[in-house]
Scaffold this motif. Structure first.
Motif, mmCIF file in Angstrom:
data_model
loop_
_atom_site.group_PDB
_atom_site.id
_atom_site.type_symbol
_atom_site.label_atom_id
_atom_site.label_comp_id
_atom_site.label_asym_id
_atom_site.label_seq_id
_atom_site.Cartn_x
_atom_site.Cartn_y
_atom_site.Cartn_z
ATOM 1 N N THR A 171 -12.422 8.998 -11.524
ATOM 2 C CA THR A 171 -11.503 9.494 -10.502
ATOM 3 C C THR A 171 -10.533 10.499 -11.087
ATOM 4 O O THR A 171 -10.278 11.557 -10.512
ATOM 5 C CB THR A 171 -10.718 8.320 -9.870
ATOM 6 N N PHE A 172 -9.998 10.203 -12.257
ATOM 7 C CA PHE A 172 -9.074 11.114 -12.926
ATOM 8 C C PHE A 172 -9.737 12.455 -13.199
ATOM 9 O O PHE A 172 -9.140 13.509 -12.951
ATOM 10 C CB PHE A 172 -8.569 10.486 -14.229
ATOM 11 N N LEU A 173 -10.959 12.435 -13.674
ATOM 12 C CA LEU A 173 -11.662 13.681 -13.992
ATOM 13 C C LEU A 173 -12.086 14.441 -12.733
ATOM 14 O O LEU A 173 -12.108 15.673 -12.729
ATOM 15 C CB LEU A 173 -12.881 13.388 -14.870
ATOM 16 N N SER A 180 -15.053 13.456 -5.178
ATOM 17 C CA SER A 180 -13.642 13.200 -5.490
ATOM 18 C C SER A 180 -13.007 12.285 -4.448
ATOM 19 O O SER A 180 -12.248 11.376 -4.787
ATOM 20 C CB SER A 180 -12.870 14.508 -5.590
ATOM 21 N N LEU A 202 -10.477 3.716 -5.881
ATOM 22 C CA LEU A 202 -9.545 3.527 -6.992
ATOM 23 C C LEU A 202 -8.938 2.127 -7.055
ATOM 24 O O LEU A 202 -8.866 1.535 -8.140
ATOM 25 C CB LEU A 202 -8.445 4.594 -6.916
ATOM 26 N N LEU A 215 -11.902 4.433 -12.888
ATOM 27 C CA LEU A 215 -10.588 5.065 -13.034
ATOM 28 C C LEU A 215 -10.689 6.405 -13.752
ATOM 29 O O LEU A 215 -10.086 7.399 -13.319
ATOM 30 C CB LEU A 215 -9.634 4.134 -13.784
ATOM 31 N N VAL A 216 -11.441 6.467 -14.833
ATOM 32 C CA VAL A 216 -11.599 7.716 -15.588
ATOM 33 C C VAL A 216 -12.353 8.743 -14.748
ATOM 34 O O VAL A 216 -11.999 9.933 -14.718
ATOM 35 C CB VAL A 216 -12.292 7.465 -16.938
ATOM 36 N N HIS A 271 -11.716 8.515 -5.256
ATOM 37 C CA HIS A 271 -10.310 8.228 -4.980
ATOM 38 C C HIS A 271 -10.170 7.052 -4.020
ATOM 39 O O HIS A 271 -9.253 6.236 -4.152
ATOM 40 C CB HIS A 271 -9.621 9.476 -4.406
#
Length: 155
Positions: A151-153, A107, A114, A148-149, A111
């Protein structure tokens, strides 16, 4: 017979768009590297766990419990983002010579990269529209979107 003359304009346009795309990607790497280097090159740096006790608009503070014999500290900060919330416990690494922390693990790594994901998406528009290279544009957009996806998850 007439000679066919070619214009240099299409080549100049492609070169200018390639330069813009390159600047976008380099800017994304530059913006990401400030945090990513501490996640990727974490060997030999101080690791530990941060328990967030409070957040302001820019930073969050809390109790940092380092690995090893050193005692806990409360003067450490981490950047406030959607990835950090009050009461959370995070694996972190200390930026050398500062009291600033960076998240580690998948994570934290995602991040940190990003800004590169956003730069790749923007570069895809330039590559596809300005350089007329749709396959390369789709590849750039796919990698940027996946980052991006992901990182979001992960957060």
């Amino acid at each position: 017979m007439s000679k066919k003359r070619t214009s240099a304009l299409p080549y100049a346009r492609a070169a200018a768009m390639a330069l813009v795309a390159l600047v976008l990607v380099v800017a994304g790497v530059w913006a990401s590297w400030g945090s990513a280097q501490h996640v990727l090159l974490a060997k030999g740096r101080e690791h530990g766990t941060l328990t967030v006790t409070g957040c302001s608009t820019d930073v969050c503070t809390g109790r940092f419990d380092p690995e090893g014999p050193a005692g806990p500290r409360t003067d450490m900060t981490i950047g406030h983002s959607v990835a950090v919330e009050k009461g959370g416990r995070y694996a972190v690494v200390v930026k050398p010579g500062t009291t600033e922390l960076v998240r580690t693990g998948w994570s934290g790594g995602l991040h940190a990269w990003l800004p590169l994901g956003g730069a790749l998406l923007l570069a895809a528009l330039v590559i596809g529209g300005g350089m007329r290279l749709p396959r390369l544009a789709w590849a750039s957009a796919s990698v940027g979107g996946a980052l991006l996806v992901g990182t979001f998850l992960a957060l």
